[in-house]
Design an enzyme around this catalytic site. Structure first.
Site, mmCIF file in Angstrom:
data_model
loop_
_atom_site.group_PDB
_atom_site.id
_atom_site.type_symbol
_atom_site.label_atom_id
_atom_site.label_comp_id
_atom_site.label_asym_id
_atom_site.label_seq_id
_atom_site.Cartn_x
_atom_site.Cartn_y
_atom_site.Cartn_z
ATOM 1 C CG HIS A 180 -42.270 -5.180 -3.433
ATOM 2 N ND1 HIS A 180 -42.057 -4.210 -4.383
ATOM 3 C CD2 HIS A 180 -41.143 -5.197 -2.660
ATOM 4 C CE1 HIS A 180 -40.849 -3.675 -4.206
ATOM 5 N NE2 HIS A 180 -40.287 -4.253 -3.157
ATOM 6 C CB SER A 186 -74.047 -11.605 -0.495
ATOM 7 O OG SER A 186 -74.616 -11.936 -1.745
ATOM 8 C CE LYS A 216 -68.573 -12.583 -0.629
ATOM 9 N NZ LYS A 216 -69.057 -11.969 -1.861
ATOM 10 C CD GLU A 218 -66.017 -4.009 0.078
ATOM 11 O OE1 GLU A 218 -65.533 -4.912 -0.594
ATOM 12 O OE2 GLU A 218 -67.235 -3.944 0.346
#
Ligand code: ARG
Length: 471
Positions: A163, A284, A290, A297
């Site tokens: 979980h 970024s 970043k 992704e």
């Protein structure tokens, strides 16, 4: 009536007097997609030609002219000098039209006892078969990257989750090995799929077979098929080999997306479990701080496209009456796109696994938080005090509640605190409250104890690398 053209613009113009509408030509054309089948198309034509000669269906001289012409066509396409013409419908038309230019009349004999229906079904099976063979090697490369990283971290302790809540400590090696197992099953599925698809449609003709005395075993053997497909209607209209390939691909991509998601979580500032180097992160344009895990992704997202390819082709095929229908021309884009996406995903994933640097201290810290050894405490109460597991679970729950109230870890509670809840507890209990001992104690088969993990790595290495190469 015009004279027969020496360069056919279509393979079917005889009964037509008018030209197709421009939009008809455009919607009908598949050359931009099926040009990827050129090697398979030529291989099929070679096998077919040799068989026609051997069976006395075309003269040997014509056969030889066709075979040498096909060599030239193949060389031209491979060298990039072949002129693809958007006006010529598909790869079959291109090869035959060029053959006409090169050798003249004998080119017209190539298509004896053949239809584009059995031709394309054969080409595509050959292409998917090669794709499966390539896939096996690509998955194995990722398995190797995972095995190496797992071996380096057979003892690195991290939190194991259910979980997404800290459940029990495990080792990073053990966690990575879970993916080696998933990928092993993906390879098994690819092999099963290959076995089932390896039947030759060639010789099924348009749909009904042919009156020429062809030898389907000869062409099947020449193309590396186990034998001819048994039913001509099925042979030209079955696409379940492509759908099965896509389901193999979709399952594998789903596995990769889970690993990708873990890489994204683990490399985030909230976890800091791993660091990806500049090689696998991007910046970024606005936020200078970043380091984005874009490759992970994209792997996560590509699984969506591959799953879409599977459902898309299933939807194309659903409800089609026998036998061939032009709908089936739409089988190739999803398969090609899925194969490309999956190959990229596997390579990027292997790169990221090799590249990533686990932060062992952060992993260890996270494993120590969240009372990951609560089960060890309950098990100790069972083993040492002879309690049933249920009351042991209940008592452990009360101890966890106390630790939470104090804002401390289980092992930071004093013996007096522990004994206030369960008087039978002794000093000995502290040995099982540490994550190292917890991990070391999980020695059951398939468990996370470092010795088991090292055995699992050695066994998997042997199993993964000893698979006979496909193709
Ligand atoms: N481009 C077609 C395909 O991919 C080839 C077969 C065409 N057959 C036909 N009868 N129109 O399916």
């Amino acid at each position: 009536m015009s004279e027969p053209r020496d360069k056919p613009l279509t393979l079917w113009g005889g009964r037509f007097t008018g030209a197709p509408a421009e939009i008809m030509r455009i919607i009908n054309a598949s050359i931009e997609v099926d040009r990827r089948l050129f090697a398979e198309d030529i291989a099929g034509s070679r096998a077919h030609t040799s068989m026609l000669v051997a069976q006395g269906i075309i003269p040997p001289a014509a056969g030889n002219a066709i075979l040498s012409g096909l060599d030239t066509v193949e060389a031209e396409i491979a060298a990039g000098t072949f002129r693809f013409d958007p006006a010529l419908e598909d790869i079959h038309t291109h090869v035959e039209a060029r053959l006409h230019e090169l050798i003249g009349e004998p080119a017209g004999r190539l298509h004896t006892a053949r239809s584009r229906n059995d031709q394309v079904a054969t080409d595509f099976r050959l292409w998917v078969r090669t794709a499966l063979d390539r896939l096996d090697g690509e998955i194995m490369a990722l398995q190797c990257a995972l095995l190496d990283k797992a071996a380096a971290h057979a003892e690195t302790i991290m939190p194991g989750y259910t979980h997404l809540q800290v459940a029990q400590p495990v080792t990073l090696g053990h966690h990575l090995m879970a993916y080696v197992e998933m990928l092993a099953r993906d390879r098994g599925r690819a092999r099963d799929c290959r076995t089932r698809l390896n039947e030759s449609p060639l010789g099924a003709g348009a749909l009904a077979g042919t009156a020429f005395p062809i030898d389907r075993f000869a062409t099947a053997t020449a193309l590396g098929f186990a034998g001819p497909a048994r039913n001509s209607l099925d042979a030209v209209s079955d696409r379940d080999f492509a759908i099965e390939y896509l389901s193999v691909a979709a399952l594998c991509a789903m596995h990769l997306s889970r690993l990708a998601d873990e890489i994204i979580l683990w490399s985030s500032p909230a976890f800091t479990f791993i660091r990806l180097s500049d090689a696998f992160t991007t910046g970024s344009s606005m936020l200078p701080q970043k380091r984005n895990p874009d490759a992970a992704e994209l792997v996560r997202a590509k699984a969506g496209g591959i799953l879409g390819a599977l459902t898309g082709l299933l939807a194309v095929m659903k409800g089609l009456p026998l036998s061939y229908a032009k709908d089936m021309q739409e089988d190739k884009p999803p398969v090609f796109a899925a194969a490309d996406g999956l190959a990229l995903s596997l390579a990027a994933m292997a790169g990221m696994i090799t590249d990533m640097t686990p932060d062992e201290a952060a992993l260890r810290r996270a494993a120590g938080a969240g009372h990951a050894t609560a089960t060890d405490l309950a098990d100790w109460l069972v083993r040492r005090l002879g309690m049933a597991f249920r009351p042991a679970h209940e008592i452990t729950g009360r101890i966890v509640r106390l630790a939470d109230a104090r804002g401390c870890a289980l092992e930071a509670l004093s013996l007096a605190d522990l004994r206030a809840i369960e008087p039978g507890i002794t000093e000995e209990v502290y040995a099982v409250l540490g994550v190292e001992n917890s991990v070391r104690s999980r020695t059951s088969l398939g468990g996370t104890a470092p010795e088991r993990v090292r055995e699992a790595i050695a066994e998997a290495r042997q199993r993964c690398l000893s698979q006979p190469k496909l193709g």
